[in-house]
Design a protein around this motif. Structure first.
Motif, mmCIF file in Angstrom:
data_model
loop_
_atom_site.group_PDB
_atom_site.id
_atom_site.type_symbol
_atom_site.label_atom_id
_atom_site.label_comp_id
_atom_site.label_asym_id
_atom_site.label_seq_id
_atom_site.Cartn_x
_atom_site.Cartn_y
_atom_site.Cartn_z
ATOM 1 N N ASP A 112 -8.074 5.934 -0.755
ATOM 2 C CA ASP A 112 -6.969 4.983 -0.602
ATOM 3 C C ASP A 112 -6.474 4.517 -1.974
ATOM 4 O O ASP A 112 -6.297 3.320 -2.231
ATOM 5 C CB ASP A 112 -7.388 3.780 0.246
ATOM 6 N N HIS A 135 1.253 6.729 3.092
ATOM 7 C CA HIS A 135 1.207 5.273 2.950
ATOM 8 C C HIS A 135 2.477 4.798 2.262
ATOM 9 O O HIS A 135 2.935 5.413 1.293
ATOM 10 C CB HIS A 135 -0.025 4.846 2.151
ATOM 11 N N ARG A 169 2.505 4.019 -1.870
ATOM 12 C CA ARG A 169 1.885 4.937 -2.814
ATOM 13 C C ARG A 169 2.909 5.594 -3.743
ATOM 14 O O ARG A 169 4.088 5.720 -3.400
ATOM 15 C CB ARG A 169 1.124 6.028 -2.071
#
Length: 311
Positions: A222, A283, A286
């Motif tokens: 992540d 995401h 990002r």
């Protein structure tokens, strides 16, 4: 406060080709990485291994050819060896550079396996040549073993698959080390390709595109940013032509169009763009940054490089 987490993918220019070149090249890479660490970024590093794994594969197989008691080294073993000695040079260079700046952090290399799909089409259409030039007789012997060979200048050469990465086997260990504040080098050369067979991980005769694995690594951790460092400051359309266009900031949708239109070579800049798309589109917040090796800090601060975002 801890700044963003960034996965830095180092290209060939960060490592050189020969052992002496690598010793010099990693010092430059260490400076760029240390710039990020010094500014508080959490850094995880992946790297290429193309020339290195080819050198190991050739050397081990030549040795096996000359000494009957030794077998040829499988690709998975060659990949592991390349991860080990590249990681050794990188972690020592980064450690030394950080100490020079008064920064005390542990740098660790994780020998990383990456599971691939045994039914990936790449196994039926191999594309990556590797190893030394073979005679016609040696090529026939390779075919009998079930290996693929292609004619090249001077003879024949083995050709192997480049399947997509599906799972990073050691991801829990990597995540724990990162969370503990260590600088981690992982997934070198795209990872050691393995096939899951019940409890056994069988090495595959393949190589994995390192930028795709870097994208998967960044996604699993992540990370906020995926930074791909190579020999170029920007992606450039129609380079050297009158209509040359430097790409500074592009959306995922624009990047997909460039890939679909084959605007960049699939094996080089095209692969970097494809990896960036995969990471960013998972995401909203990002970024992927493609820039030159020595410009990492400027790149992450948005001053240079091609930046891919969702908008």
């Amino acid at each position: 406060m801890v700044k963003k987490k960034v996965v830095v993918a180092l290209g060939h220019s960060a490592l050189g080709v020969t052992l002496p070149e690598q010793m010099s090249a990693v010092k430059v890479a260490a400076q760029s990485i240390s710039d990020l660490v010094e500014q508080g970024y959490q850094v995880v590093i992946s790297h290429s291994n193309g020339p290195q794994v080819g050198m190991i594969h050739r050397a081990m197989n030549e040795f096996g050819k000359l000494h009957g008691n030794y077998t040829n080294a499988p690709m998975s073993v060659c990949s592991a060896m390349s991860q080990g000695y590249i990681g050794y040079d990188l972690q020592n260079a980064i450690h030394e550079e950080l100490l020079r700046r008064g920064i005390f952090k542990t740098v660790v290399t994780v020998i990383t396996q990456v599971a691939v799909d045994p039914y990936d089409d790449a196994f039926f259409q191999p594309t990556k040549t590797i190893g030394r030039i073979l005679t016609e007789e040696e090529a026939e012997q390779e075919k009998k073993k079930g290996n693929h060979v292609v004619p090249v200048e001077g003879g024949f050469q083995r050709i192997i698959a480049a399947p997509e990465p599906k799972e990073i086997v050691e991801i829990d260990a990597i995540r724990s080390l990162v969370d503990a504040g260590h600088i981690v080098i992982a997934c070198g050369g795209g990872g050691i390709p393995v096939l899951r067979q019940d409890t056994h991980l069988k090495g595959a005769s393949a190589v994995i595109e390192k930028d795709l694995t870097s994208s998967l690594l960044a996604d699993c951790l992540d990370a906020d940013d995926l930074m791909i460092l190579s020999g170029i400051e920007y992606l450039t359309l129609h380079e050297g032509c009158a209509n040359e266009e430097i790409l500074k900031q592009i959306s995922v949708q624009e990047a997909k169009e460039y890939v679909a239109n084959k605007s960049f070579p699939k094996e080089t800049t095209g692969a970097k763009l494809a990896a960036s798309i995969t990471f960013v589109e998972n995401h909203e917040n990002r970024r992927a940054i493609i820039t030159e090796l020595t410009k990492a800090l400027d790149g992450i601060e948005g001053k240079i490089g091609t930046i891919i975002t969702n908008n």
